[in-house]
Design a protein around this motif. Structure first.
Motif, PDB file in Angstrom:
ATOM      1  N   GLN A  63       0.809  -1.183   0.184  1.00 51.89           N
ATOM      2  CA  GLN A  63      -0.055   0.183  -0.062  1.00 51.89           C
ATOM      3  C   GLN A  63       0.825   1.204  -0.012  1.00 51.89           C
ATOM      4  OE1 GLN A  63      -2.200  -0.831   3.573  1.00 51.89           O
ATOM      5  NE2 GLN A  63      -3.883  -1.817   2.568  1.00 51.89           N
ATOM      6  N   LEU A  64       1.943   1.203   0.638  1.00 52.54           N
ATOM      7  CA  LEU A  64       2.847   2.613   0.620  1.00 52.54           C
ATOM      8  C   LEU A  64       3.534   2.669  -0.712  1.00 52.54           C
ATOM      9  CD1 LEU A  64       4.413   4.029   3.380  1.00 52.54           C
ATOM     10  CD2 LEU A  64       6.327   2.653   2.779  1.00 52.54           C
ATOM     11  N   PHE A  65       3.871   1.871  -1.504  1.00 49.12           N
ATOM     12  CA  PHE A  65       4.396   2.185  -2.713  1.00 49.12           C
ATOM     13  C   PHE A  65       3.393   2.664  -3.515  1.00 49.12           C
ATOM     14  CE2 PHE A  65       8.057  -0.127  -1.217  1.00 49.12           C
ATOM     15  CZ  PHE A  65       9.072   0.455  -1.874  1.00 49.12           C
ATOM     16  N   ALA A  66       2.058   1.978  -3.576  1.00 48.83           N
ATOM     17  CA  ALA A  66       1.021   2.310  -4.370  1.00 48.83           C
ATOM     18  C   ALA A  66       0.690   4.054  -3.942  1.00 48.83           C
ATOM     19  CB  ALA A  66      -0.088   1.442  -4.025  1.00 48.83           C
ATOM     20  N   ALA A  67       0.679   4.355  -2.488  1.00 47.42           N
ATOM     21  CA  ALA A  67       0.308   5.431  -2.103  1.00 47.42           C
ATOM     22  C   ALA A  67       1.105   6.796  -2.493  1.00 47.42           C
ATOM     23  CB  ALA A  67       0.082   5.458  -0.530  1.00 47.42           C
ATOM     24  N   TYR A  68       2.471   6.484  -2.766  1.00 44.13           N
ATOM     25  CA  TYR A  68       3.532   7.474  -3.097  1.00 44.13           C
ATOM     26  C   TYR A  68       3.241   7.441  -4.668  1.00 44.13           C
ATOM     27  CZ  TYR A  68       5.961   7.819   1.543  1.00 44.13           C
ATOM     28  OH  TYR A  68       6.129   8.114   2.788  1.00 44.13           O
ATOM     29  N   LYS A  69       2.967   6.584  -5.258  1.00 41.64           N
ATOM     30  CA  LYS A  69       2.871   6.658  -6.794  1.00 41.64           C
ATOM     31  C   LYS A  69       1.674   7.510  -7.054  1.00 41.64           C
ATOM     32  CE  LYS A  69       2.716   3.771 -10.666  1.00 41.64           C
ATOM     33  NZ  LYS A  69       1.423   4.080 -11.192  1.00 41.64           N
ATOM     34  N   ILE A  70       0.642   7.285  -6.378  1.00 38.49           N
ATOM     35  CA  ILE A  70      -0.504   8.208  -6.455  1.00 38.49           C
ATOM     36  C   ILE A  70      -0.189   9.563  -6.266  1.00 38.49           C
ATOM     37  CG2 ILE A  70      -2.727   8.727  -5.561  1.00 38.49           C
ATOM     38  CD1 ILE A  70      -3.256   5.749  -5.081  1.00 38.49           C
ATOM     39  N   MET A  71       0.352   9.914  -5.162  1.00 34.77           N
ATOM     40  CA  MET A  71       0.563  11.252  -4.811  1.00 34.77           C
ATOM     41  C   MET A  71       1.628  11.942  -5.924  1.00 34.77           C
ATOM     42  SD  MET A  71      -1.246  12.308  -2.570  1.00 34.77           S
ATOM     43  CE  MET A  71      -1.714  12.907  -0.829  1.00 34.77           C
ATOM     44  N   LYS A  72       2.603  11.064  -6.233  1.00 34.05           N
ATOM     45  CA  LYS A  72       3.524  11.765  -7.242  1.00 34.05           C
ATOM     46  C   LYS A  72       2.697  11.965  -8.553  1.00 34.05           C
ATOM     47  CE  LYS A  72       7.931  10.611  -9.869  1.00 34.05           C
ATOM     48  NZ  LYS A  72       8.977   9.759  -9.984  1.00 34.05           N
ATOM     49  N   GLU A  73       1.908  11.251  -8.979  1.00 33.16           N
ATOM     50  CA  GLU A  73       0.891  11.365 -10.101  1.00 33.16           C
ATOM     51  C   GLU A  73      -0.052  12.637 -10.066  1.00 33.16           C
ATOM     52  OE1 GLU A  73      -0.706   7.734 -10.816  1.00 33.16           O
ATOM     53  OE2 GLU A  73       0.871   6.712 -11.548  1.00 33.16           O
ATOM     54  N   LYS A  74      -0.406  12.973  -8.525  1.00 32.23           N
ATOM     55  CA  LYS A  74      -1.038  14.216  -8.414  1.00 32.23           C
ATOM     56  C   LYS A  74      -0.466  15.512  -8.457  1.00 32.23           C
ATOM     57  CE  LYS A  74      -4.871  11.922  -5.896  1.00 32.23           C
ATOM     58  NZ  LYS A  74      -6.103  12.420  -6.760  1.00 32.23           N
ATOM     59  N   GLU A 107      14.574   2.105  -1.396  1.00 32.50           N
ATOM     60  CA  GLU A 107      13.927   1.239  -2.128  1.00 32.50           C
ATOM     61  C   GLU A 107      12.710   2.151  -3.208  1.00 32.50           C
ATOM     62  OE1 GLU A 107      11.238  -2.842  -2.478  1.00 32.50           O
ATOM     63  OE2 GLU A 107      12.551  -2.331  -0.744  1.00 32.50           O
ATOM     64  N   LEU A 108      12.160   3.194  -1.942  1.00 32.31           N
ATOM     65  CA  LEU A 108      11.242   4.000  -2.911  1.00 32.31           C
ATOM     66  C   LEU A 108      11.900   5.057  -3.832  1.00 32.31           C
ATOM     67  CD1 LEU A 108       9.266   4.926   0.408  1.00 32.31           C
ATOM     68  CD2 LEU A 108       8.199   4.122  -1.744  1.00 32.31           C
ATOM     69  N   LYS A 109      13.095   5.485  -3.649  1.00 28.25           N
ATOM     70  CA  LYS A 109      13.932   6.038  -4.570  1.00 28.25           C
ATOM     71  C   LYS A 109      14.040   5.305  -5.829  1.00 28.25           C
ATOM     72  CE  LYS A 109      17.933   9.056  -5.295  1.00 28.25           C
ATOM     73  NZ  LYS A 109      19.407   9.252  -5.001  1.00 28.25           N
ATOM     74  N   GLU A 110      14.540   4.146  -5.625  1.00 34.12           N
ATOM     75  CA  GLU A 110      15.051   3.219  -6.848  1.00 34.12           C
ATOM     76  C   GLU A 110      13.618   2.857  -7.511  1.00 34.12           C
ATOM     77  OE1 GLU A 110      17.055   0.228  -4.987  1.00 34.12           O
ATOM     78  OE2 GLU A 110      18.977   1.213  -4.921  1.00 34.12           O
ATOM     79  N   LYS A 111      12.663   2.637  -7.105  1.00 29.02           N
ATOM     80  CA  LYS A 111      11.588   2.262  -7.884  1.00 29.02           C
ATOM     81  C   LYS A 111      10.475   3.228  -8.274  1.00 29.02           C
ATOM     82  CE  LYS A 111      11.732  -2.406  -5.774  1.00 29.02           C
ATOM     83  NZ  LYS A 111      10.544  -3.466  -4.929  1.00 29.02           N
TER      84      LYS A 111
END
Length: 421
Positions: A168-179, A213-217
């Motif tokens: 969920q954490l990775f999905a959440a950061y991806k959503i916020m980045k897209e916003k 890992e969040l930075k790399e992915k």
């Protein structure tokens, strides 16, 4: 075994009691200031080190002002706590709202104040955006589940209501980045009242690896990593305090080993300590009202669980001494109680103490966090006053004791003073 000391003489305490009757909580300003300075000094190697004081530990604006003067921000978890922080002069990104089943008005106030918002669940993204808009800085609370052990107070992470799974954490950061958000932080809180130095270092290592890992992915560089609170205090005289300098050096090694090679050279480290900052420097002062002898010997105080919930709620130990009898042998065994209609209303069970007389004053130690703040009005008990021993030795009333009129003030159908009826 470390000796616990009360910062006032018996004579000075009696002077105070003449003006402010017991029970009351009293705090040592000088000791609090020195304590938080020690924390900042220990982490002076860390770029932009932050301490968000956990307001829930001691939500008094006078204490928050002192901590703000020493460089602390505020960790808030409700609308009143946000307002308290603001009234104490803590502003903007020095405030973090750590979401937990959060209503819209709390998000709205946090946005208004320019605070950092730390979300507790991926579903809160839509709710936040719809009801308050998006902040400039967003953080998510990570729940590692069985990857790491919790402790007795906070429980196993996989059984806790807090935080996002890794997926969920990775999905959440991806959503916020897209916003379109560009500033991010990362948060966890997996231990509480922990006394083992290694637990904090292990948490830091886990979070640093996650940030890499969040930075790399996702291509997200964390602006800060909030390692939560959880630094315990030695409630028992035989316990050792956390070696914050050793903890700092262990975290520094992990920072240099994990974050710097990944290019995260300016990532800020943050804590949200509450108990560790003010806990040891608050005291509950009470007067002995009764002694009862049945199957056990009981000492009844004018304070109750309404003034200090931890012993009754958690079975927690709080050290206590009898004023003027600190050096007398502890030859008696007592249960020390309050007057609530609950058998758990006990400050101590089978506690060895010197012989106690009616009218003696009892000091209960380490109540500077989660003491007065957890008070309640069951049985119509009124919350006590809070006092501050200022750095010049004078005593300031920082919260008056509740009155019966206060107790009835929220009821409808009453006017004027209830005591006049």
């Amino acid at each position: 075994m470390a000796k616990k000391n009360f910062p006032l003489t018996a004579e000075k305490l009696e002077e105070i009691i003449k003006k402010y009757p017991t029970p009351f909580h009293i705090y040592d300003e000088r000791a609090i200031r020195l304590n938080i300075r020690r924390l900042f000094k220990a982490f002076d190697w860390a770029p932009g080190f932050r301490e968000y004081y956990a307001v829930k530990a001691a939500p008094n604006p006078r204490l928050l002002q002192i901590l703000r003067q020493e460089g602390a921000g505020a960790d808030c978890s409700s609308l009143p706590e946000l307002i308290l922080a603001d009234k104490a002069g803590i502003t903007g990104e020095s405030i973090m709202l750590t979401s937990n089943d959060t209503p819209a008005d709390e998000f709205q106030k946090a946005i208004e104040l320019g605070a950092i918002i730390n979300l507790d669940d991926i579903s809160h993204i839509e709710y936040l955006e719809k009801n308050a808009g998006l902040p400039k800085v967003i953080s998510f609370r990570y729940n590692p589940g069985p990857v790491i052990e919790g402790n007795d107070i906070i429980g196993k992470p996989e059984e806790a209501k807090y935080g996002l799974t890794k997926e969920q954490l990775f999905a959440a950061y991806k959503i916020m980045k897209e916003k379109g958000l560009k500033r991010f932080g990362l948060h966890t809180m997996v231990i509480s009242n922990e006394l083992h130095d290694g637990a904090f270092i292990a948490t830091a290592e886990m979070m640093f690896k996650l940030a890499v890992e969040l930075k790399e992915k996702l291509g997200i560089a964390m602006e800060f990593i909030n390692l939560g609170g959880g630094i315990g205090i030695p409630y028992r005289p035989e316990e050792k305090e956390v070696n914050i300098e050793a903890v700092s050096q262990g975290i520094k090694k992990a920072y240099e080993k994990i974050l710097i090679p990944a290019g995260l050279v300016q990532t800020q480290i943050a804590f949200e300590s509450g108990r560790a900052i003010t806990g040891p420097y608050g005291y509950l002062v009470a007067t002995v009202l009764h002694e009862k002898k049945t199957y056990k010997d009981y000492i009844g105080l004018d304070a109750s669980m309404a003034n200090l919930m931890r012993p009754g709620m958690y079975g927690a130990y709080h050290h206590m001494t009898v004023v003027g009898k600190e050096n007398e042998p502890c030859t008696c065994t007592y249960d020390v109680t309050g007057s609530l209609c609950e058998n758990c209303d006990k400050f101590a069970i089978n506690r060895k103490l010197p012989p106690i007389s009616i009218g003696d004053k009892v000091i209960i130690y380490d109540t500077g966090a989660h003491g007065h703040s957890m008070g309640f009005n069951y049985n119509g008990k009124l919350r006590s006053a809070e006092l501050l021993i200022k750095t010049d030795g004078t005593v300031e009333l920082i919260r008056r004791a509740e009155t019966i009129d206060d107790y009835f003030a929220t009821l409808t159908g009453f006017s004027g003073s209830i005591m006049d009826k």
